[in-house]
Design a protein around this motif. Structure first.
Motif, PDB file in Angstrom:
ATOM      1  N   GLU A  35       0.829  -1.207   0.000  1.00 35.83           N
ATOM      2  CA  GLU A  35       0.000   0.000   0.000  1.00 35.83           C
ATOM      3  C   GLU A  35       0.867   1.262   0.000  1.00 35.83           C
ATOM      4  O   GLU A  35       0.602   2.207  -0.742  1.00 35.83           O
ATOM      5  CB  GLU A  35      -0.934   0.000   1.210  1.00 35.83           C
ATOM      6  CG  GLU A  35      -1.892   1.165   1.244  1.00 35.83           C
ATOM      7  CD  GLU A  35      -2.830   1.115   2.443  1.00 35.83           C
ATOM      8  OE1 GLU A  35      -3.498   2.137   2.676  1.00 35.83           O
ATOM      9  OE2 GLU A  35      -2.881   0.081   3.126  1.00 35.83           O
ATOM     10  N   ASN A  36       1.910   1.261   0.806  1.00 38.45           N
ATOM     11  CA  ASN A  36       2.824   2.414   0.849  1.00 38.45           C
ATOM     12  C   ASN A  36       3.521   2.628  -0.483  1.00 38.45           C
ATOM     13  O   ASN A  36       3.669   3.769  -0.940  1.00 38.45           O
ATOM     14  CB  ASN A  36       3.854   2.243   1.964  1.00 38.45           C
ATOM     15  CG  ASN A  36       3.247   2.361   3.337  1.00 38.45           C
ATOM     16  OD1 ASN A  36       2.189   2.959   3.521  1.00 38.45           O
ATOM     17  ND2 ASN A  36       3.906   1.763   4.322  1.00 38.45           N
ATOM     18  N   LEU A  37       3.941   1.544  -1.111  1.00 42.04           N
ATOM     19  CA  LEU A  37       4.600   1.659  -2.412  1.00 42.04           C
ATOM     20  C   LEU A  37       3.631   2.159  -3.486  1.00 42.04           C
ATOM     21  O   LEU A  37       4.001   2.967  -4.343  1.00 42.04           O
ATOM     22  CB  LEU A  37       5.213   0.325  -2.821  1.00 42.04           C
ATOM     23  CG  LEU A  37       6.444  -0.104  -2.031  1.00 42.04           C
ATOM     24  CD1 LEU A  37       6.819  -1.540  -2.370  1.00 42.04           C
ATOM     25  CD2 LEU A  37       7.603   0.838  -2.281  1.00 42.04           C
ATOM     26  N   ASN A  38       2.404   1.693  -3.426  1.00 41.87           N
ATOM     27  CA  ASN A  38       1.397   2.175  -4.383  1.00 41.87           C
ATOM     28  C   ASN A  38       1.118   3.658  -4.178  1.00 41.87           C
ATOM     29  O   ASN A  38       0.959   4.405  -5.156  1.00 41.87           O
ATOM     30  CB  ASN A  38       0.103   1.362  -4.274  1.00 41.87           C
ATOM     31  CG  ASN A  38       0.189   0.052  -4.998  1.00 41.87           C
ATOM     32  OD1 ASN A  38       0.879  -0.077  -6.003  1.00 41.87           O
ATOM     33  ND2 ASN A  38      -0.503  -0.954  -4.485  1.00 41.87           N
ATOM     34  N   ASN A  39       1.077   4.082  -2.940  1.00 45.00           N
ATOM     35  CA  ASN A  39       0.882   5.509  -2.657  1.00 45.00           C
ATOM     36  C   ASN A  39       2.072   6.328  -3.154  1.00 45.00           C
ATOM     37  O   ASN A  39       1.891   7.418  -3.708  1.00 45.00           O
ATOM     38  CB  ASN A  39       0.663   5.749  -1.164  1.00 45.00           C
ATOM     39  CG  ASN A  39      -0.687   5.272  -0.693  1.00 45.00           C
ATOM     40  OD1 ASN A  39      -1.629   5.172  -1.471  1.00 45.00           O
ATOM     41  ND2 ASN A  39      -0.791   4.955   0.592  1.00 45.00           N
ATOM     42  N   LEU A  40       3.267   5.816  -2.960  1.00 53.81           N
ATOM     43  CA  LEU A  40       4.464   6.494  -3.438  1.00 53.81           C
ATOM     44  C   LEU A  40       4.446   6.603  -4.963  1.00 53.81           C
ATOM     45  O   LEU A  40       4.733   7.657  -5.530  1.00 53.81           O
ATOM     46  CB  LEU A  40       5.715   5.751  -2.959  1.00 53.81           C
ATOM     47  CG  LEU A  40       7.046   6.294  -3.431  1.00 53.81           C
ATOM     48  CD1 LEU A  40       7.267   7.715  -2.910  1.00 53.81           C
ATOM     49  CD2 LEU A  40       8.175   5.379  -2.985  1.00 53.81           C
ATOM     50  N   ARG A  41       4.094   5.522  -5.631  1.00 52.06           N
ATOM     51  CA  ARG A  41       4.008   5.520  -7.092  1.00 52.06           C
ATOM     52  C   ARG A  41       2.983   6.549  -7.568  1.00 52.06           C
ATOM     53  O   ARG A  41       3.238   7.331  -8.485  1.00 52.06           O
ATOM     54  CB  ARG A  41       3.627   4.127  -7.593  1.00 52.06           C
ATOM     55  CG  ARG A  41       3.481   4.026  -9.109  1.00 52.06           C
ATOM     56  CD  ARG A  41       3.055   2.638  -9.545  1.00 52.06           C
ATOM     57  NE  ARG A  41       1.755   2.272  -9.037  1.00 52.06           N
ATOM     58  CZ  ARG A  41       0.590   2.501  -9.673  1.00 52.06           C
ATOM     59  NH1 ARG A  41       0.593   3.090 -10.842  1.00 52.06           N
ATOM     60  NH2 ARG A  41      -0.547   2.123  -9.148  1.00 52.06           N
TER      61      ARG A  41
ATOM     62  N   LEU B 248       3.814   9.804  -9.851  1.00 49.75           N
ATOM     63  CA  LEU B 248       3.166  10.010 -11.147  1.00 49.75           C
ATOM     64  C   LEU B 248       2.455  11.361 -11.196  1.00 49.75           C
ATOM     65  O   LEU B 248       2.453  12.042 -12.232  1.00 49.75           O
ATOM     66  CB  LEU B 248       2.183   8.879 -11.453  1.00 49.75           C
ATOM     67  CG  LEU B 248       2.804   7.551 -11.854  1.00 49.75           C
ATOM     68  CD1 LEU B 248       1.756   6.453 -11.963  1.00 49.75           C
ATOM     69  CD2 LEU B 248       3.567   7.681 -13.164  1.00 49.75           C
ATOM     70  N   GLU B 249       1.868  11.763 -10.076  1.00 50.15           N
ATOM     71  CA  GLU B 249       1.201  13.066 -10.032  1.00 50.15           C
ATOM     72  C   GLU B 249       2.225  14.202 -10.180  1.00 50.15           C
ATOM     73  O   GLU B 249       1.931  15.226 -10.824  1.00 50.15           O
ATOM     74  CB  GLU B 249       0.441  13.228  -8.719  1.00 50.15           C
ATOM     75  CG  GLU B 249      -0.842  12.412  -8.669  1.00 50.15           C
ATOM     76  CD  GLU B 249      -1.563  12.515  -7.336  1.00 50.15           C
ATOM     77  OE1 GLU B 249      -1.085  13.214  -6.430  1.00 50.15           O
ATOM     78  OE2 GLU B 249      -2.614  11.871  -7.208  1.00 50.15           O
ATOM     79  N   LYS B 250       3.398  14.035  -9.625  1.00 54.37           N
ATOM     80  CA  LYS B 250       4.434  15.065  -9.734  1.00 54.37           C
ATOM     81  C   LYS B 250       4.990  15.155 -11.144  1.00 54.37           C
ATOM     82  O   LYS B 250       5.350  16.228 -11.620  1.00 54.37           O
ATOM     83  CB  LYS B 250       5.561  14.800  -8.747  1.00 54.37           C
ATOM     84  CG  LYS B 250       5.169  15.083  -7.311  1.00 54.37           C
ATOM     85  CD  LYS B 250       6.303  14.812  -6.359  1.00 54.37           C
ATOM     86  CE  LYS B 250       5.866  15.056  -4.933  1.00 54.37           C
ATOM     87  NZ  LYS B 250       6.919  14.771  -3.958  1.00 54.37           N
TER      88      LYS B 250
END
Length: 75
Positions: free
Chosen positions: A61-67, A71-73
């Protein structure tokens, strides 16, 4: 293990459509149980697996949030 006991119980049952089990068959059935020490070992082992699964899910979950943030940046 369960199949063994199922055969012992239902192998002695009567009835063609609905199986009937006599209480005497159940009274004579011997069920082997593990020692408390082995039960505790198994319980601890399964608990550690549950913890690892939970930790892995959190990490994913943390890695998905980081990804998602990266991507948003970028875009």
């Amino acid at each position: 293990y369960i199949n063994y006991y199922e055969k012992n119980i239902f192998g002695n049952s009567a009835g063609s459509v609905i199986k009937n089990i006599k209480i005497s068959h159940l009274n004579n059935l011997k069920v082997k149980l593990l020692s408390i020490e082995n039960q505790i070992k198994i319980s601890n082992f399964l608990s550690s697996i549950d913890n690892r699964i939970s930790n892995t899910k959190n990490e994913l979950e943390n890695l998905n949030n980081l990804r998602k943030d990266m991507l948003e940046k970028i875009f």
